[in-house]
Enzyme design. Structure first.
Site, mmCIF file in Angstrom:
data_model
loop_
_atom_site.group_PDB
_atom_site.id
_atom_site.type_symbol
_atom_site.label_atom_id
_atom_site.label_comp_id
_atom_site.label_asym_id
_atom_site.label_seq_id
_atom_site.Cartn_x
_atom_site.Cartn_y
_atom_site.Cartn_z
ATOM 1 N N ASN A 11 -20.133 18.255 29.013
ATOM 2 C CA ASN A 11 -19.845 19.733 28.828
ATOM 3 C C ASN A 11 -21.218 20.394 28.434
ATOM 4 O OD1 ASN A 11 -18.787 22.120 27.959
ATOM 5 N ND2 ASN A 11 -17.642 21.229 26.313
ATOM 6 N N ARG A 95 -16.923 19.321 32.645
ATOM 7 C CA ARG A 95 -16.323 20.916 32.426
ATOM 8 C C ARG A 95 -17.089 21.977 33.130
ATOM 9 N NH1 ARG A 95 -14.922 23.034 26.375
ATOM 10 N NH2 ARG A 95 -13.444 24.416 27.140
ATOM 11 N N HIS A 184 -9.752 28.068 28.768
ATOM 12 C CA HIS A 184 -9.235 27.042 27.943
ATOM 13 C C HIS A 184 -8.097 25.962 28.634
ATOM 14 C CE1 HIS A 184 -10.520 29.555 24.273
ATOM 15 N NE2 HIS A 184 -11.467 28.677 24.399
ATOM 16 N N ARG A 244 -16.877 37.547 19.831
ATOM 17 C CA ARG A 244 -16.350 38.315 21.044
ATOM 18 C C ARG A 244 -15.573 39.107 20.678
ATOM 19 N NH1 ARG A 244 -14.931 33.087 24.848
ATOM 20 N NH2 ARG A 244 -16.350 31.930 23.556
ATOM 21 N N GLU A 385 -9.883 18.179 24.893
ATOM 22 C CA GLU A 385 -10.290 18.520 26.237
ATOM 23 C C GLU A 385 -11.251 17.406 27.005
ATOM 24 O OE1 GLU A 385 -11.753 21.867 23.804
ATOM 25 O OE2 GLU A 385 -11.414 23.128 25.799
#
Ligand code: AMP
Length: 399
Positions: A11, A95, A184, A244, A385
């Site tokens: 990742n 990923r 996600h 964010r 994940e």
């Protein structure tokens, strides 16, 4: 006994590369090691742990090595070689943040796939290039090991157009790909994969999942398929996050451009790095720090976050035309008792009745935290994940 296959999950971001090494177990891949190189272009630092979270490495990379993704990856591979007694990797799973409209499933990497990933860079310029770099490097360093790309957007490609399109002229979505992709997806897919073993009513019904971490989003699952989500064209839309802004009137961006004369880079910086919990609190993007503060702005930032989660939850329940279960996951969703409590209080009118004692308990296993009589079952389910990527990588290898 034949040797179990090793699966490496990568990742990669702009300044870090995270890795997890799995071994094919009897049913699911089993984690052996995880770690990362952080600060690749500043002060590269390597750390690694085993599956029990025991620290095995925590060291600066040698100053003689160039500061690059290439050096970082070589360091990780050398460490893994030492810790796996030279066993060869069966497959590497990556990923990748954006699969655009082209990728609705994980795929094995070929030169054509890399070329198609390059075409998606404009859709995720901050992330996609960093996801692609290690694929290229590993194709050179380990050409014999197959690689598989897994996308954060793919799980959402099942959404109906009404939830994927913006109310913009049609050709923008068709020709330019200006549409809501959602992110996600690997986290939601993992939750959808374990839900049937936890609650068949939720798995066969309508579940809202709240992935609340540094990046936060929510998704509506109808029989475990995504039908709506809060993130859109980029990972900026929806909930406020660590740094964010989440959804904002596009007119504000025009105002930044036309009246405050901010350029694109400054606006990007403002919306991605200085807003959200950090911007509202003026203190930190980290929930633990905000919880530890008695500053009124820190409290307001959390209240704001909770309010938006509850509002989006109700909106997603409307998209689902019903509400059977609510799942909390990721750093805040799994660990912050008060965020869960306050979101559930605001959704009480929709049939959410939290068991406050169960909610306050701690466990790393999936658990139900609603009262037996609650119309909506509430769960805390730790996401994974990396495991989802490892599963996909093995599956692609076999097909
Ligand atoms: P993630 O991006 O999923 O790693 O989540 C990071 C966020 O989870 C940060 O805001 C952390 O402060 C928050 N977090 C992690 N552990 C806890 C905890 N024990 N209590 C509250 N927030 C936590």
């Amino acid at each position: 006994m034949p040797e179990q296959q090793l699966i490496l999950v990568i990742n990669a971001g702009s300044s870090s590369i995270k890795f997890s090494l799995f071994e094919q177990g009897s049913t699911d891949p089993t984690l052996l090691y995880k770690g990362q190189v952080e600060g690749i272009y500043t002060e590269p630092h390597f750390s690694a742990k085993d599956a029990a979270d025991t620290k095995l490495a925590d060291e600066a990379l040698p100053a003689s090595q160039p500061k690059s993704h290439d050096s970082a990856l070589r360091h990780i591979l050398a460490w893994l070689r030492e810790h796996t007694a030279g066993r060869t990797l069966a497959v590497i799973g990556h990923r990748v943040v954006h699969g655009g409209r082209r990728f609705s499933h994980p795929e094995r990497v070929t030169p054509e796939v890399i070329a198609e990933l390059e075409l998606l860079v404009p859709l995720a310029p901050l992330h996609e290039p960093h996801n692609i770099t290690p694929i290229r490097i590993l194709a050179e360093l380990l050409p014999e090991v197959p690689q598989v790309v897994c996308f954060d957007t793919a799980f959402h490609t099942t959404q109906p157009d009404v939830n994927q399109l913006y109310a913009l002229p049609h050709q923008l979505s068709e020709a330019e790909g200006i549409r809501r992709y959602g992110f996600h997806g690997l986290s939601y897919e993992y939750i959808a994969s374990v839900l049937p073993g936890i609650d068949t009513r939720a798995a066969e019904g309508r579940t809202v999942v709240a992935h609340l971490g540094n990046g936060s989003s929510m998704a509506a699952l109808d029989r475990c398929r995504s039908i709506a989500s809060t993130m859109g064209f980029t990972a900026l839309e929806g909930l406020p996050m660590g740094t964010r802004s989440g959804s904002i009137d596009a007119g504000v961006v025009l105002h930044f451009l036309n009246h405050l004369k901010l350029d694109a880079k400054a606006i990007e910086d403002l919306l991605y790095k200085q807003s959200g919990l950090l911007g509202l609190s003026g203190l930190s993007s980290d929930m633990r720090e905000l919880r530890g503060s008695d500053d009124e702005h820190a409290r307001f930032a959390i209240d704001y976050f909770v309010s938006k989660i509850a509002r989006e939850g109700a909106s997603l329940a409307t998209a689902l035309q019903g509400f059977d279960a609510l799942v909390f996951t990721a750093g805040i969703g799994e660990n912050d008792v008060l965020t869960r409590r306050d979101v559930c209080r605001q959704l009480r009118w929709l049939g959410v009745e939290l068991d406050e004692a169960a909610n306050a308990g701690r466990s790393s296993a999936p658990r139900r935290v609603s009262l037996p009589e609650s119309r909506v079952s509430v769960y805390v389910i730790p996401t994974n994940e990396e495991l989802m990527i490892a599963r996909h990588a093995l599956h692609c290898l076999a097909h």
